[in-house]
Design a protein around this motif. Structure first.
Motif, mmCIF file in Angstrom:
data_model
loop_
_atom_site.group_PDB
_atom_site.id
_atom_site.type_symbol
_atom_site.label_atom_id
_atom_site.label_comp_id
_atom_site.label_asym_id
_atom_site.label_seq_id
_atom_site.Cartn_x
_atom_site.Cartn_y
_atom_site.Cartn_z
ATOM 1 N N ASP A 129 0.812 -1.229 0.000
ATOM 2 C CA ASP A 129 0.000 0.000 0.000
ATOM 3 C C ASP A 129 0.844 1.278 0.000
ATOM 4 O O ASP A 129 0.452 2.303 0.540
ATOM 5 C CB ASP A 129 -0.971 0.030 1.186
ATOM 6 N N LYS A 167 -4.434 3.695 -0.720
ATOM 7 C CA LYS A 167 -4.289 2.342 -0.186
ATOM 8 C C LYS A 167 -3.669 1.411 -1.232
ATOM 9 O O LYS A 167 -4.072 0.269 -1.389
ATOM 10 C CB LYS A 167 -5.626 1.804 0.296
ATOM 11 N N GLY A 168 -2.686 1.939 -1.966
ATOM 12 C CA GLY A 168 -1.938 1.124 -2.914
ATOM 13 C C GLY A 168 -2.622 0.863 -4.240
ATOM 14 O O GLY A 168 -2.126 0.059 -5.022
#
Length: 130
Positions: free
Chosen positions: A77, A99-100
């Protein structure tokens, strides 16, 4: 003897010059002029290690009007950004991972499109283009 000294000097200068052009170490795709081709439908994994390797450039060739979708996923992430430009360098879309994950989509005409993946901290990522 003199010819040999000149040949060695030319070889050393050539190595120094090519090192400056290609960058130090592995960053052979650190500028738009060094962009690597990525085929539509393909996914590529790579890594960034700022400050020496803070951006990776790629390009894709689009042959018909279509939605161009770029998906970026980072390991752990981590944060990364993508900027997409047209063939003359005008930005057409950009974004940062949350969040990636990041997905960018835009309707495009046929042509070349360049995209740069960048980060301020080391990151491993995969990017797909459809």
């Amino acid at each position: 003897m003199q010819r040999r000294a000149i040949a060695v000097l030319v070889a050393l200068l050539g190595l120094t010059w090519s090192g400056q052009i290609m960058g130090k170490g592995r960053d052979a795709d650190g500028s738009r002029m060094q962009a690597r081709e990525q085929k539509l439908g393909a996914s590529v994994s790579d890594r960034l290690a700022p400050p020496a390797d803070a951006v990776d450039w790629r390009y894709v060739r689009v042959t018909k009007d279509q939605d161009l979708e770029i998906r970026l996923t980072t390991k752990g992430d981590r944060a990364a950004r993508v900027q997409v430009t047209n063939a003359v360098g005008k930005p057409i879309m950009e974004g940062a991972t949350q969040k990636g994950q990041l997905t960018l989509t835009r309707r495009v005409d046929p042509g070349l499109y360049y995209f740069a993946v960048s980060a301020t901290a080391p990151v491993e990522y995969s990017i797909s283009v459809r």
